[in-house]
Design an enzyme around this catalytic site. Structure first.
Site, PDB file in Angstrom:
ATOM      1  CG  HIS A  93      54.142  38.138 -24.590  1.00  0.00           C
ATOM      2  ND1 HIS A  93      53.559  37.594 -23.617  1.00  0.00           N
ATOM      3  CD2 HIS A  93      54.806  39.395 -23.890  1.00  0.00           C
ATOM      4  CE1 HIS A  93      53.604  38.001 -22.491  1.00  0.00           C
ATOM      5  NE2 HIS A  93      54.418  39.039 -22.544  1.00  0.00           N
ATOM      6  CD  GLU A  95      52.994  33.455 -28.132  1.00  0.00           C
ATOM      7  OE1 GLU A  95      52.936  32.348 -27.420  1.00  0.00           O
ATOM      8  OE2 GLU A  95      53.563  34.524 -27.351  1.00  0.00           O
ATOM      9  CB  SER A 118      51.700  26.881 -23.075  1.00  0.00           C
ATOM     10  OG  SER A 118      50.284  26.931 -23.225  1.00  0.00           O
ATOM     11  CB  CYS A 120      50.425  34.927 -21.767  1.00  0.00           C
ATOM     12  SG  CYS A 120      50.584  36.337 -22.815  1.00  0.00           S
ATOM     13  CB  CYS A 123      49.887  35.440 -26.902  1.00  0.00           C
ATOM     14  SG  CYS A 123      51.151  36.601 -26.724  1.00  0.00           S
ATOM     15  CG  ASP A 183      57.993  37.610 -20.535  1.00  0.00           C
ATOM     16  OD1 ASP A 183      58.074  38.550 -21.190  1.00  0.00           O
ATOM     17  OD2 ASP A 183      57.314  36.571 -20.820  1.00  0.00           O
TER      18      ASP A 183
END
Length: 187
Positions: A93, A95, A118, A120, A123, A183
């Protein structure tokens, strides 16, 4: 045009602060803190723009358009974007890529993570694990994420409602709904 950023769950706590400086400063009064944390809105916009450029790069590569930038002491120490599709890695991801690019350090305390979407739960857990104290989120309209989880663990969360972030993610979801559902692990 993006709305002024707000600390989630603290919208009614915003109090403009006159400093005489050219840049706009907004003071956020934390519910359980006696001191104000000064946030330079112009810096937040600048660093979110860098995160957006990362998201756009991911989109142009055929991936999910989520970008992130990590800043400590006013300097970018890491940046990245979602490479899950590009690398065939379900944990890549935006992040996570940013953390990987920031590299090892004794601690991440005092760092701010800017992310276009925002975070997940994966993360968010990484943010908590490594002690990031502040997260600035570009948008949460296309994916709510886990801001309350972060806040409950002492992370300051700022939501910018950035129109560029909202539009790019919305466009991607319309173009590639199956990839988006993959995802976020939604069947």
């Amino acid at each position: 045009m993006a709305a002024h950023p707000v600390r989630l769950n603290q919208i009614d706590q915003i109090q403009p602060k006159s400093t005489g400086k050219k840049s706009q400063i907004i003071s956020f009064r934390a519910l359980n803190k006696e001191m104000d944390a000064d946030i330079n809105v112009n810096d937040d916009k600048k660093f979110m723009k860098l995160a957006f450029l990362e998201a756009k790069e991911g989109y142009e590569e055929g991936g999910v358009p989520v970008g992130a930038v990590m800043v400590k002491n006013g300097k970018v120490i890491g940046k990245g974007h979602n490479k899950r599709v590009q690398n065939g890695d379900p944990t890549a991801h935006g992040e996570m890529d940013c953390f990987r690019n920031a590299g090892r350090m004794p601690n991440y305390k005092g760092a701010t993570l800017y992310t276009t979407l925002s975070p997940c739960m994966m993360c968010s857990g990484t943010i908590i694990q490594f002690g990031i104290n502040r997260v600035v989120i570009g948008e949460n309209k296309n994916f709510q994420g886990n801001p309350k989880f972060l806040q409950d663990r002492g992370v300051e969360v700022i939501l910018q409602n950035d129109s560029e972030c909202i539009d790019l993610m919305g466009k991607f979801i319309k173009e590639k709904p199956a990839l988006w559902n993959e995802d976020i692990a939604k069947s």
